[in-house]
Motif scaffolding. Structure first.
Motif, PDB file in Angstrom:
ATOM      1  N   LEU A 214       0.823  -1.218   0.000  1.00 54.38           N
ATOM      2  CA  LEU A 214       0.000   0.000   0.000  1.00 54.38           C
ATOM      3  C   LEU A 214       0.850   1.258   0.000  1.00 54.38           C
ATOM      4  CD1 LEU A 214      -2.820  -0.835   2.565  1.00 54.38           C
ATOM      5  CD2 LEU A 214      -3.078  -0.408   0.131  1.00 54.38           C
ATOM      6  N   SER A 215       1.817   1.303   0.915  1.00 53.28           N
ATOM      7  CA  SER A 215       2.482   2.592   1.128  1.00 53.28           C
ATOM      8  C   SER A 215       3.528   2.896   0.058  1.00 53.28           C
ATOM      9  CB  SER A 215       3.112   2.646   2.513  1.00 53.28           C
ATOM     10  OG  SER A 215       4.088   1.655   2.650  1.00 53.28           O
ATOM     11  N   LEU A 274      -4.110  -7.854   7.589  1.00 54.82           N
ATOM     12  CA  LEU A 274      -4.610  -6.891   6.601  1.00 54.82           C
ATOM     13  C   LEU A 274      -4.766  -5.518   7.240  1.00 54.82           C
ATOM     14  CD1 LEU A 274      -5.925  -6.220   3.822  1.00 54.82           C
ATOM     15  CD2 LEU A 274      -8.107  -6.812   4.863  1.00 54.82           C
ATOM     16  N   VAL A 275      -5.504  -5.490   8.358  1.00 57.70           N
ATOM     17  CA  VAL A 275      -5.745  -4.205   9.024  1.00 57.70           C
ATOM     18  C   VAL A 275      -4.448  -3.688   9.649  1.00 57.70           C
ATOM     19  CG1 VAL A 275      -7.081  -3.043  10.801  1.00 57.70           C
ATOM     20  CG2 VAL A 275      -8.146  -4.802   9.411  1.00 57.70           C
ATOM     21  N   GLY A 276      -3.653  -4.623  10.226  1.00 54.14           N
ATOM     22  CA  GLY A 276      -2.369  -4.206  10.796  1.00 54.14           C
ATOM     23  C   GLY A 276      -1.503  -3.536   9.743  1.00 54.14           C
ATOM     24  N   GLY A 277      -1.449  -4.169   8.564  1.00 54.77           N
ATOM     25  CA  GLY A 277      -0.644  -3.613   7.479  1.00 54.77           C
ATOM     26  C   GLY A 277      -1.168  -2.267   7.020  1.00 54.77           C
ATOM     27  N   MET A 278      -2.492  -2.114   6.990  1.00 51.74           N
ATOM     28  CA  MET A 278      -3.070  -0.839   6.565  1.00 51.74           C
ATOM     29  C   MET A 278      -2.711   0.278   7.546  1.00 51.74           C
ATOM     30  SD  MET A 278      -6.720  -2.310   5.242  1.00 51.74           S
ATOM     31  CE  MET A 278      -7.574  -0.860   4.672  1.00 51.74           C
ATOM     32  N   VAL A 279      -2.794  -0.049   8.827  1.00 50.78           N
ATOM     33  CA  VAL A 279      -2.462   0.959   9.840  1.00 50.78           C
ATOM     34  C   VAL A 279      -0.976   1.321   9.754  1.00 50.78           C
ATOM     35  CG1 VAL A 279      -2.241   1.324  12.311  1.00 50.78           C
ATOM     36  CG2 VAL A 279      -4.322   0.339  11.398  1.00 50.78           C
ATOM     37  N   LEU A 280      -0.130   0.285   9.594  1.00 48.18           N
ATOM     38  CA  LEU A 280       1.305   0.557   9.480  1.00 48.18           C
ATOM     39  C   LEU A 280       1.604   1.341   8.202  1.00 48.18           C
ATOM     40  CD1 LEU A 280       2.787  -2.843  10.706  1.00 48.18           C
ATOM     41  CD2 LEU A 280       2.614  -0.711  11.967  1.00 48.18           C
ATOM     42  N   ALA A 281       0.808   1.096   7.151  1.00 45.17           N
ATOM     43  CA  ALA A 281       1.003   1.837   5.898  1.00 45.17           C
ATOM     44  C   ALA A 281       0.718   3.323   6.108  1.00 45.17           C
ATOM     45  CB  ALA A 281       0.107   1.267   4.805  1.00 45.17           C
ATOM     46  N   LEU A 282      -0.342   3.610   6.862  1.00 44.07           N
ATOM     47  CA  LEU A 282      -0.653   5.017   7.172  1.00 44.07           C
ATOM     48  C   LEU A 282       0.534   5.675   7.854  1.00 44.07           C
ATOM     49  CD1 LEU A 282      -4.249   4.934   8.675  1.00 44.07           C
ATOM     50  CD2 LEU A 282      -3.538   5.869   6.491  1.00 44.07           C
ATOM     51  N   MET A 283       1.155   4.892   8.749  1.00 36.03           N
ATOM     52  CA  MET A 283       2.255   5.428   9.535  1.00 36.03           C
ATOM     53  C   MET A 283       3.516   5.604   8.693  1.00 36.03           C
ATOM     54  SD  MET A 283       3.653   3.570  12.860  1.00 36.03           S
ATOM     55  CE  MET A 283       5.115   3.107  12.003  1.00 36.03           C
ATOM     56  N   THR A 284       3.715   4.677   7.731  1.00 30.27           N
ATOM     57  CA  THR A 284       4.927   4.679   6.915  1.00 30.27           C
ATOM     58  C   THR A 284       4.858   5.685   5.772  1.00 30.27           C
ATOM     59  OG1 THR A 284       4.864   2.326   7.340  1.00 30.27           O
ATOM     60  CG2 THR A 284       6.535   3.069   5.843  1.00 30.27           C
ATOM     61  N   LEU A 285       3.631   5.958   5.323  1.00 28.03           N
ATOM     62  CA  LEU A 285       3.434   6.799   4.137  1.00 28.03           C
ATOM     63  C   LEU A 285       4.193   8.130   4.182  1.00 28.03           C
ATOM     64  CD1 LEU A 285       1.964   6.396   1.532  1.00 28.03           C
ATOM     65  CD2 LEU A 285      -0.075   7.367   2.544  1.00 28.03           C
ATOM     66  N   PRO A 286       4.062   8.920   5.253  1.00 28.47           N
ATOM     67  CA  PRO A 286       4.778  10.213   5.253  1.00 28.47           C
ATOM     68  C   PRO A 286       6.288  10.043   5.127  1.00 28.47           C
ATOM     69  CG  PRO A 286       3.301  10.043   7.144  1.00 28.47           C
ATOM     70  CD  PRO A 286       3.250   8.738   6.456  1.00 28.47           C
ATOM     71  N   THR A 287       6.832   9.013   5.791  1.00 30.09           N
ATOM     72  CA  THR A 287       8.280   8.767   5.700  1.00 30.09           C
ATOM     73  C   THR A 287       8.683   8.508   4.255  1.00 30.09           C
ATOM     74  OG1 THR A 287       7.991   7.641   7.796  1.00 30.09           O
ATOM     75  CG2 THR A 287      10.140   7.455   6.756  1.00 30.09           C
ATOM     76  N   ILE A 288       7.901   7.660   3.569  1.00 30.81           N
ATOM     77  CA  ILE A 288       8.239   7.324   2.186  1.00 30.81           C
ATOM     78  C   ILE A 288       8.107   8.556   1.298  1.00 30.81           C
ATOM     79  CG2 ILE A 288       7.546   5.946   0.187  1.00 30.81           C
ATOM     80  CD1 ILE A 288       6.890   3.697   1.998  1.00 30.81           C
ATOM     81  N   ILE A 289       7.055   9.347   1.511  1.00 27.74           N
ATOM     82  CA  ILE A 289       6.868  10.537   0.666  1.00 27.74           C
ATOM     83  C   ILE A 289       8.044  11.491   0.853  1.00 27.74           C
ATOM     84  CG2 ILE A 289       5.433  12.568   0.247  1.00 27.74           C
ATOM     85  CD1 ILE A 289       3.001  10.918   0.925  1.00 27.74           C
ATOM     86  N   ILE A 290       8.425  11.719   2.092  1.00 31.38           N
ATOM     87  CA  ILE A 290       9.506  12.681   2.352  1.00 31.38           C
ATOM     88  C   ILE A 290      10.810  12.180   1.737  1.00 31.38           C
ATOM     89  CG2 ILE A 290      10.902  13.728   4.178  1.00 31.38           C
ATOM     90  CD1 ILE A 290       8.298  13.736   5.893  1.00 31.38           C
ATOM     91  N   ALA A 291      11.126  10.886   1.944  1.00 26.04           N
ATOM     92  CA  ALA A 291      12.379  10.350   1.402  1.00 26.04           C
ATOM     93  C   ALA A 291      12.360  10.353  -0.121  1.00 26.04           C
ATOM     94  CB  ALA A 291      12.604   8.937   1.928  1.00 26.04           C
TER      95      ALA A 291
END
Lengths: 419, 273
Positions: A214-215, A274-291
């Motif tokens: 996702l992320s 599935l839900v765990g991964g989605m929540v972690l994706a929300l958390m990881t998304l800003p890091t990936i966008i910034i990098a």
């Protein structure tokens, strides 16, 4: 010759001293960091290495035809057979209380070991067979030297008499320590000698898979759009500030969001990767966008000019030239984010992944737990034997991290190009 | 307009058998360029004749590169840049809303100050433009066009055995010739060159200059240069820019031997710049 190159003025002396001081401080900083790391890894490794071995006890079991109905082999009372075998081995034990202690030498798993043996080879019925059973965690701890004999006899998990039985078994070569493969191939258990890491490992792996799936695409496409296409105005500045803020939001908040939206509104399966991964994706998304944005910005503008100059469209410029050059940086950002997600417990707390899960999940929809959660649960358990399991689980988590980071480095090497 | 006529008479009165009489390929009228509020170019009116080399000279910051980048709309990439006035190529207003920059840039190629080959193989560098514009229909045709472009850029003999090696591994001069091959592969009519030799040594520079002279037969070339000698060597026409204004333009020989404006004279004699 003058002393032009050898003369040391006070000013020069001061500069040299500063340089030496700085180098010395840098070296000691690195030394301190390495020392801390070694202490941490060393402690965990020395505590966790015990979990790799497990004590087993050999017993001669008489497979009594009267107890074993060939038509219903699966439902027979194998526990009784094991207890009989124990009583036969230690004939001097008569009192009920002592018998209970005797039965405690062997793990509660023993009856299933015996059942599996008999079901697979019914021809053995009527014979006396020698079977190796998993010893109970208390025996295991004694063998590993974790039960001190200085504790009072009645307060010990293994008292003097039990110690004698064990010594007797050792003398008869009926007790040995073997590689504990069960730790790697089974799920959690209330019995420390039966507990394994696989369900937590699978849960973490599935969650990270969902998280990456996702992320990573969402993150890099958001970064590419923001960096290469979006007009630079008040709105894009507003979005940028918000993304930077999101990267700093405590992870438990994402967990609450997941609970409210994914579980309660969308009704997705609770405790699932599935839900765990989605929540972690929300958390990881800003890091990936910034990098990813930083990686895109680091691509020299001359590459864009070269492509645009021969008439490539903006999309072609980005996807043929800029994005491939930024890919290693994007991957690094993604792996850093995923490594953080791997160690995260708080958001999983909210969506029910903090649970006792004995079954290894086979898909992202089945209930699962995660490695850091498993570490927490074991660390919280009273049994002495869970101590080494906790450390072993930490080692597994660290190895997972190392493998992830290594693959990131290999991927980066593979995609890296000179420009 | 009358000024234009007089100027043309001045031009035509000179000796210039080597320049055939042709309508201008590029004509700009009153072009103003702004970076945010700052005016970078002021009322540039210039005709650029076909199949000749025109050099744009002037001190740093005078707007010659800005002007060059107006001609293939590379300035569009700079958010704060605004272009006003009329720029026509073959009579078509290139800033008209229906003009598409992709086809414009295929028609008006550009070679940059620093060699900027793609981090791909030598072959791919040249083939890329052909591929994205769909100019070849088969693999063998593509290979032929790449070979032809590399030959015309004078690079074929040096790289024919290592077309699979990265373009970034070549020397600076070779890289710049690779960039020229990449540009001419898509067969533009006009080639813009922004100080193409400023990062090169004298031998590589001489090769590029020789190449520019050969290319004049097929392309209209506009070159920005800081080297007066280079302008004198390669160009037939010269335009002198100073502080955002086009001060003087004309035949190169005339500009360098009898400049009309005292600023031009100061610049070419080395007193300003």
């Amino acid at each position: 010759m003058t002393d032009l190159f050898t003369k040391v003025t006070p000013e020069l002396k001061r500069r040299l001293r500063h340089e030496r001081l700085f180098q010395w401080m840098g070296r000691s900083a690195i030394f301190i960091a390495i020392a801390f790391l070694l202490v941490m890894v060393g402690t965990i490794a020395s505590m966790g290495v015990g979990a790799l071995r497990q004590t087993h006890i050999e017993l001669s079991v008489f497979l009594d035809p009267q107890e074993l109905d060939t038509a219903r082999l699966y439902d027979a009372d194998y526990g009784r057979l094991v207890k009989k075998a124990l009583r036969a081995r230690f004939t001097e034990v008569k009192k009920r209380q002592d018998k209970r202690k005797l039965y405690n030498l062997i793990s509660s798993q023993a009856e299933f070991t015996l059942r599996d043996l008999v079901v697979s080879r019914p021809s053995l019925i009527g014979q006396t067979v020698k079977v190796w059973f998993t010893a109970s965690d208390d025996v295991d701890m004694l063998i590993k030297g974790n039960i001190s004999s200085s504790t009072g006899n009645t307060q010990r998990r293994i008292d003097r008499r039990e110690t004698r039985w064990i010594n007797d078994l050792i003398a008869a070569d009926q007790l040995e320590s073997r590689f504990n493969s069960r730790f790697f191939w089974s799920g959690d258990s209330r019995e420390p000698e039966l507990a394994g890491i696989l369900s937590a490992f699978a849960g973490s792996a599935f969650s990270l898979l969902v998280c990456f799936g996702l992320s990573f695409p969402v993150g890099i496409f958001a970064a590419i759009y923001l960096e290469e296409f979006a007009p630079k105005n008040r709105w894009s500045a507003f979005i940028e500030v918000n993304i930077n803020n999101l990267a700093a939001v405590p992870s438990i908040v994402f967990g609450l969001l997941g609970l409210a939206v994914f579980l309660n509104t969308f009704g997705l399966p609770r405790s699932s990767p599935l839900v765990g991964g989605m929540v972690l994706a929300l958390m990881t998304l800003p890091t990936i966008i910034i990098a990813s944005r930083a990686a895109l910005r680091a691509v020299p503008p001359s590459i864009r000019e070269a492509a645009l100059g021969i008439g490539a469209s903006r999309i072609q410029t980005v996807f043929h030239h800029v994005a491939p050059l930024a890919l290693p940086g994007m991957l690094t950002g993604a792996i850093v984010g995923m490594a953080r997600a791997l160690g995260e417990t708080a958001p999983l707390l909210m969506i029910g992944m903090v649970a006792f899960v004995a079954d290894v999940p086979n898909s992202i929809f089945e209930p699962a737990t995660a490695l850091p959660v498993q570490i927490f649960l074991w660390a919280d358990s009273p049994e002495r034997a869970f101590l080494e399991k906790t450390s072993a689980a930490i080692i597994v988590l660290l190895c997972f991290l190392v493998v992830m980071n290594l693959s990131a480095i290999i991927l980066r090497r593979k995609f890296e190009k000179r420009y | 307009m009358s000024f234009q006529l007089i100027e043309r008479q001045i031009l035509t009165s000179g000796k210039r058998q080597d320049i055939p009489e042709q309508p201008p390929v590029i004509s700009t009228r009153d072009v103003d360029v702004y970076y945010a509020d700052k005016k970078a170019l002021d009322k540039i009116t210039l005709d650029i004749p076909a199949n000749a080399v025109m050099s744009l000279i002037g001190p740093s910051g005078c707007g010659k590169t800005t002007f060059l980048r107006c001609l293939n709309r590379m300035n569009d990439l700079i958010d704060i840049c605004r272009v006003e006035g009329d720029i026509r190529i073959d009579g078509q207003d290139i800033y008209a809303p229906e003009v598409n920059t992709v086809s414009l840039r295929a028609h008006v190629g550009m070679v940059f100050q620093r060699p900027n080959p793609f981090p791909k193989s030598i072959f791919e560098n040249v083939a890329y433009g052909l591929r994205i514009h769909g100019l070849t229909s088969s693999k063998s045709e593509l290979a032929d066009r790449v070979e032809d472009s590399l030959k015309r850029a004078g690079l074929w003999e040096e790289v024919k055995d290592r077309l699979d090696e990265p373009g970034t591994g070549l020397s600076g001069g070779q890289q710049q010739r690779l960039c020229i091959a990449r540009t001419i592969a898509v067969q533009p009519k006009i080639i813009l060159m922004d100080e193409p030799c400023s990062a090169l040594d004298p031998i590589a520079t001489a090769k590029i200059e020789e190449l520019i002279d050969e290319m004049r037969a097929n392309f209209t070339i506009i070159i920005v240069t800081h080297s007066m000698q280079q302008a004198a060597r390669v160009s037939q026409h010269t335009a002198f820019f100073h502080m955002g204004k086009l001060v003087e333009q004309g035949e190169t020989r005339q500009i360098f031997t009898s400049p009309q404006d005292e600023r031009t004279e100061s610049y070419i004699t080395g007193r300003i710049g």
